[in-house]
Design an enzyme around this catalytic site. Sequence first.
Site, mmCIF file in Angstrom:
data_model
loop_
_atom_site.group_PDB
_atom_site.id
_atom_site.type_symbol
_atom_site.label_atom_id
_atom_site.label_comp_id
_atom_site.label_asym_id
_atom_site.label_seq_id
_atom_site.Cartn_x
_atom_site.Cartn_y
_atom_site.Cartn_z
ATOM 1 N N GLU A 49 0.813 -1.223 0.000
ATOM 2 C CA GLU A 49 0.000 0.000 0.000
ATOM 3 C C GLU A 49 0.845 1.271 0.000
ATOM 4 O O GLU A 49 0.391 2.330 -0.427
ATOM 5 C CB GLU A 49 -0.974 0.010 1.184
ATOM 6 C CG GLU A 49 -2.080 -1.048 1.087
ATOM 7 C CD GLU A 49 -1.669 -2.399 1.672
ATOM 8 O OE1 GLU A 49 -0.461 -2.591 1.952
ATOM 9 O OE2 GLU A 49 -2.544 -3.268 1.855
ATOM 10 N N PHE A 111 -11.328 -6.561 14.598
ATOM 11 C CA PHE A 111 -10.310 -7.087 13.693
ATOM 12 C C PHE A 111 -9.907 -6.023 12.672
ATOM 13 O O PHE A 111 -10.752 -5.448 11.994
ATOM 14 C CB PHE A 111 -10.842 -8.340 12.977
ATOM 15 C CG PHE A 111 -9.849 -8.913 11.994
ATOM 16 C CD1 PHE A 111 -8.631 -9.407 12.429
ATOM 17 C CD2 PHE A 111 -10.135 -8.954 10.639
ATOM 18 C CE1 PHE A 111 -7.711 -9.918 11.536
ATOM 19 C CE2 PHE A 111 -9.222 -9.469 9.731
ATOM 20 C CZ PHE A 111 -8.000 -9.945 10.183
ATOM 21 N N GLN A 112 -8.637 -5.749 12.596
ATOM 22 C CA GLN A 112 -8.058 -4.765 11.673
ATOM 23 C C GLN A 112 -8.653 -3.365 11.845
ATOM 24 O O GLN A 112 -8.741 -2.600 10.883
ATOM 25 C CB GLN A 112 -8.157 -5.248 10.224
ATOM 26 C CG GLN A 112 -7.345 -6.541 10.020
ATOM 27 C CD GLN A 112 -7.054 -6.888 8.586
ATOM 28 O OE1 GLN A 112 -7.878 -6.628 7.720
ATOM 29 N NE2 GLN A 112 -5.903 -7.494 8.326
ATOM 30 N N LYS A 161 -17.533 0.112 7.106
ATOM 31 C CA LYS A 161 -18.112 -0.998 6.347
ATOM 32 C C LYS A 161 -19.634 -0.838 6.233
ATOM 33 O O LYS A 161 -20.217 -1.127 5.179
ATOM 34 C CB LYS A 161 -17.743 -2.312 7.063
ATOM 35 C CG LYS A 161 -18.178 -3.584 6.380
ATOM 36 C CD LYS A 161 -17.145 -4.105 5.410
ATOM 37 C CE LYS A 161 -17.566 -5.414 4.754
ATOM 38 N NZ LYS A 161 -16.884 -6.590 5.280
ATOM 39 N N MET A 473 24.593 8.114 0.267
ATOM 40 C CA MET A 473 24.522 9.435 0.881
ATOM 41 C C MET A 473 24.931 9.361 2.355
ATOM 42 O O MET A 473 25.562 10.281 2.885
ATOM 43 C CB MET A 473 23.103 9.993 0.734
ATOM 44 C CG MET A 473 22.938 11.417 1.197
ATOM 45 S SD MET A 473 24.117 12.514 0.403
ATOM 46 C CE MET A 473 23.147 13.217 -0.904
HETATM 47 C C1 LIG Z 1 18.987 14.118 0.074
HETATM 48 C C2 LIG Z 1 18.302 15.426 -0.183
HETATM 49 C C3 LIG Z 1 19.052 16.553 -0.468
HETATM 50 C C4 LIG Z 1 18.439 17.749 -0.797
HETATM 51 N N1 LIG Z 1 19.216 18.803 -1.179
HETATM 52 C C5 LIG Z 1 18.630 19.917 -1.675
HETATM 53 C C6 LIG Z 1 19.397 20.981 -2.236
HETATM 54 O O1 LIG Z 1 20.619 20.927 -2.294
HETATM 55 N N2 LIG Z 1 18.735 22.045 -2.733
HETATM 56 C C7 LIG Z 1 17.360 22.127 -2.724
HETATM 57 O O2 LIG Z 1 16.803 23.101 -3.227
HETATM 58 N N3 LIG Z 1 16.619 21.163 -2.176
HETATM 59 C C8 LIG Z 1 17.209 20.050 -1.668
HETATM 60 N N4 LIG Z 1 16.433 19.046 -1.167
HETATM 61 C C9 LIG Z 1 14.964 19.224 -1.159
HETATM 62 C C10 LIG Z 1 14.496 20.036 0.042
HETATM 63 O O3 LIG Z 1 14.484 19.207 1.171
HETATM 64 C C11 LIG Z 1 13.070 20.593 -0.208
HETATM 65 O O4 LIG Z 1 12.208 19.554 -0.491
HETATM 66 C C12 LIG Z 1 13.023 21.592 -1.366
HETATM 67 O O5 LIG Z 1 14.035 22.546 -1.245
HETATM 68 C C13 LIG Z 1 11.668 22.252 -1.369
HETATM 69 O O6 LIG Z 1 11.503 22.981 -2.552
HETATM 70 P P1 LIG Z 1 10.297 24.037 -2.691
HETATM 71 O O7 LIG Z 1 10.305 24.938 -1.510
HETATM 72 O O8 LIG Z 1 10.414 24.603 -4.048
HETATM 73 O O9 LIG Z 1 9.022 23.093 -2.766
HETATM 74 P P2 LIG Z 1 7.891 22.717 -1.700
HETATM 75 O O10 LIG Z 1 8.470 22.212 -0.452
HETATM 76 O O11 LIG Z 1 6.961 21.828 -2.437
HETATM 77 O O12 LIG Z 1 7.196 24.086 -1.396
HETATM 78 C C14 LIG Z 1 6.407 24.714 -2.365
HETATM 79 C C15 LIG Z 1 5.945 26.034 -1.810
HETATM 80 O O13 LIG Z 1 5.128 26.632 -2.808
HETATM 81 C C16 LIG Z 1 3.932 27.101 -2.194
HETATM 82 N N5 LIG Z 1 2.848 27.077 -3.174
HETATM 83 C C17 LIG Z 1 2.035 26.053 -3.508
HETATM 84 N N6 LIG Z 1 1.153 26.423 -4.445
HETATM 85 C C18 LIG Z 1 1.412 27.722 -4.716
HETATM 86 C C19 LIG Z 1 0.830 28.672 -5.591
HETATM 87 N N7 LIG Z 1 -0.209 28.355 -6.370
HETATM 88 N N8 LIG Z 1 1.351 29.922 -5.613
HETATM 89 C C20 LIG Z 1 2.386 30.275 -4.803
HETATM 90 N N9 LIG Z 1 2.963 29.405 -3.939
HETATM 91 C C21 LIG Z 1 2.494 28.152 -3.904
HETATM 92 C C22 LIG Z 1 3.690 26.144 -1.049
HETATM 93 O O14 LIG Z 1 2.845 26.704 -0.068
HETATM 94 C C23 LIG Z 1 5.104 25.888 -0.560
HETATM 95 O O15 LIG Z 1 5.509 26.826 0.385
HETATM 96 C C24 LIG Z 1 17.030 17.843 -0.792
HETATM 97 C C25 LIG Z 1 16.263 16.743 -0.457
HETATM 98 C C26 LIG Z 1 16.882 15.542 -0.169
HETATM 99 C C27 LIG Z 1 16.038 14.344 0.143
HETATM 100 C C1 LIG Z 2 12.828 5.419 4.159
HETATM 101 C C2 LIG Z 2 14.133 6.086 4.400
HETATM 102 N N1 LIG Z 2 14.994 5.556 5.294
HETATM 103 C C3 LIG Z 2 16.208 6.151 5.510
HETATM 104 C C4 LIG Z 2 16.555 7.275 4.839
HETATM 105 C C5 LIG Z 2 17.901 7.962 5.081
HETATM 106 N N2 LIG Z 2 18.734 7.923 3.867
HETATM 107 C C6 LIG Z 2 18.820 8.968 3.015
HETATM 108 S S1 LIG Z 2 19.774 8.669 1.693
HETATM 109 C C7 LIG Z 2 20.111 7.114 2.228
HETATM 110 C C8 LIG Z 2 20.987 6.203 1.418
HETATM 111 C C9 LIG Z 2 20.408 5.859 0.098
HETATM 112 O O1 LIG Z 2 21.154 4.804 -0.475
HETATM 113 P P1 LIG Z 2 20.875 4.351 -1.963
HETATM 114 O O2 LIG Z 2 19.437 4.110 -2.167
HETATM 115 O O3 LIG Z 2 21.778 3.224 -2.293
HETATM 116 O O4 LIG Z 2 21.256 5.655 -2.788
HETATM 117 P P2 LIG Z 2 22.703 6.351 -2.952
HETATM 118 O O5 LIG Z 2 22.806 7.407 -1.911
HETATM 119 O O6 LIG Z 2 23.743 5.289 -2.780
HETATM 120 O O7 LIG Z 2 22.668 6.927 -4.327
HETATM 121 C C10 LIG Z 2 19.475 6.857 3.447
HETATM 122 C C11 LIG Z 2 19.591 5.589 4.203
HETATM 123 C C12 LIG Z 2 15.591 7.814 3.949
HETATM 124 N N3 LIG Z 2 15.823 8.931 3.282
HETATM 125 N N4 LIG Z 2 14.404 7.179 3.725
#
Ligand SMILES: Cc1cc2nc3c(=O)[nH]c(=O)nc-3n(C[C@H](O)[C@H](O)[C@H](O)COP(=O)(O)OP(=O)(O)OC[C@H]3O[C@@H](n4cnc5c(N)ncnc54)[C@H](O)[C@@H]3O)c2cc1C
Ligand SMILES: Cc1ncc(C[n+]2csc(CCOP(=O)(O)OP(=O)(O)O)c2C)c(N)n1
Length: 570
Positions: A49, A111-112, A161, A473
């Site tokens: 799911e 159940f569930q 249900k 990472m």
């Molecule tokens: C491993 C990892 C590394 C990351 N590294 C980076 C990085 O280096 N750089 C980076 O940028 N991000 C990075 N991120 C992503 C980061 O965590 C955020 O998810 C991202 O920066 C959010 O982007 P955003 O604010 O554009 O989008 P969102 O979080 O989706 O926010 C969108 C915003 O737009 C607003 N909005 C929605 N609809 C409208 C509308 N119609 N008009 C005006 N506003 C609206 C919302 O209210 C919200 O505030 C990383 C994520 C991971 C998992």
């Molecule tokens: C469900 C979940 N568990 C743990 C993490 C923390 N986490 C972020 S990146 C990462 C490693 C990802 O490894 P892989 O899928 O092999 O990608 P790579 O970084 O090697 O490209 C982990 C464990 C997460 N983001 N999501």
Amino acid sequence: MKLTGPQILCDSLTKLGVHHIFGYPRGAILPVYDALGKSKLHHVLVRHEQGATHMADGYARASGGVGVAMATSGPGATNMVTGIATAMLDSSPVVCITGQVSSKLLGSDAFQEIDITGITMPITKHNVIVSRAEDIARAVREAFLIANTGRPGPVLVDITKDAQQATAEFDWEGAEPKLPPKRVRVNYDQAEFDRAVELLNSAKRPIILAGRGIMLSGAMRVFEKFIRTTNIPVAMTLLGIGCFPASDPLNLGMMGMHGEAWVNTAIQEADLLIAIGMRFDDRVTGDLRTYAKNARKIHIEVDRSEINKNVPVDAALVGDAGETLTKLLPVVHVREHGDWLAHIKELQGDSAVRDIQSLPDNGHLYAAHVINDIWKETHGDAIVVTDVGQHQMWEAQYYHHEKPRSLITSGGLGTMGFALPAAIGAKFARPDADVWVVVGDGGFQMTMCELATIVQEKIKINIAIINNGFLGMVRQWQELFYDKRYVATPLVAPDFAALANAFGIRGERISRRSEVAPAIRAARASNESTLFDFRVEQEDSVYPMVAAGASLSDMIRRPSSPLVETAIEP
Ligand SMILES: Cc1cc2nc3c(=O)[nH]c(=O)nc-3n(C[C@H](O)[C@H](O)[C@H](O)COP(=O)(O)OP(=O)(O)OC[C@H]3O[C@@H](n4cnc5c(N)ncnc54)[C@H](O)[C@@H]3O)c2cc1C
Ligand SMILES: Cc1ncc(C[n+]2csc(CCOP(=O)(O)OP(=O)(O)O)c2C)c(N)n1
Ligand SMILES: [Mg+2]
């Protein structure tokens, strides 16, 4: 006319424009499944799911519409929690429909039975238990409206249900939601607007921070006009990628923790930030105390609660991005910003990180090679759905997205396991698109059961596993901050190509650079899905990097050996 609860549900979904439902059955939702079988709705049987919720999310992100996921009570519903939270953190409009035990049994540990509305209260925009057949149509109409109004987000409708076993009059018109209209109106006074205009027209070193809200608003056209008029360079958040073509000279690339060095430097040197539809995530700002200290700030944002949440701003234009930009267009001055743009160009020349591609083939395969080849071979025209980790950052750096909604990735929650199911949802939303999964060897193992869904549904998706043998990472952080103590990050994996074969999908292992492009070409030409096990360099890291909580000015750069930095795009 009297209909059963499930018939009302199916008819309502059909009227709301739903074609596909991603789900998994059992007792508490079985009457709905019985009705689904007699309806025109297409049910996609998932393998878990969580996959259903990511598929609905991928569908929503690729289409701009609402994705629908369905599950039974108890474990079916709890398996949805991660997917719902993923949708919540990235403002994705997903409607989850769960079965629930009969209303007389509620609270008896039947159940569930699980209190799924209680559990999902903090991770849904809205949720509701429906215990009467006559309330189903209104609940579903409201769910769709709320999910995709203002700031979008997930909604859960839990149907008991007995509501599924009862009959009621199907009164579609009478079930019209009594909620505000779809588009939230602009919500600021003239003085605030004038302040923003004054800041825009007087700035010498402005930079736009473009976020996902631009795409959620559908504001790409007016956004482009705004850029052409003001000549202001654009930095993208990870989730904003695609809202403006990567090839445009005014598009500087991604900001933040793994953003381009010149982008972060330009932000630190700017005198004005214009943040549009982005929420100043900590991955974007780094240390708030040192963030863009020289800059005044304008925030264009639909959700008032985002204003001054992380970064105090000088002008807040609360409202839809498209509407606000449309109002700004006639009053902003046409500008050149020649010196500022020239300075940024210098920064690009000095600190470019487009390094790996320009290295001669030294027998090593780098993830950057693979992603760059996918970009070239797909002509930048694919929908790429990424998982979470190093490969996700390399995708953002090396695949140059030209179109909106062409990068689908979990940003806010950073959910490993997202990519494969989300790509399935995206493929249903855009059946003609060339859909690619870019996923790590770790994340793939979290939801790989959904390969069976691809086969059962006879859809074509190409899968690129960036197999570095590590939770890369996490390993990178251990390398940089824990003296290379690689605890719990080396990762044993199955033979992915053989695994794909076992599912009935073509699998191929690739470890040489020269093999990558021809293999991608062949996969694109084929009618079948292909899964690639790309054996890449194991201890490569993503650069530049701003350490968690550090200043954007303190970027860790790629050590020069053995990879040399150069600005040349081969
Ligand atoms: C491993 C990892 C590394 C990351 N590294 C980076 C990085 O280096 N750089 C980076 O940028 N991000 C990075 N991120 C992503 C980061 O965590 C955020 O998810 C991202 O920066 C959010 O982007 P955003 O604010 O554009 O989008 P969102 O979080 O989706 O926010 C969108 C915003 O737009 C607003 N909005 C929605 N609809 C409208 C509308 N119609 N008009 C005006 N506003 C609206 C919302 O209210 C919200 O505030 C990383 C994520 C991971 C998992
Ligand atoms: C469900 C979940 N568990 C743990 C993490 C923390 N986490 C972020 S990146 C990462 C490693 C990802 O490894 P892989 O899928 O092999 O990608 P790579 O970084 O090697 O490209 C982990 C464990 C997460 N983001 N999501
Ligand atoms: Mg890995």
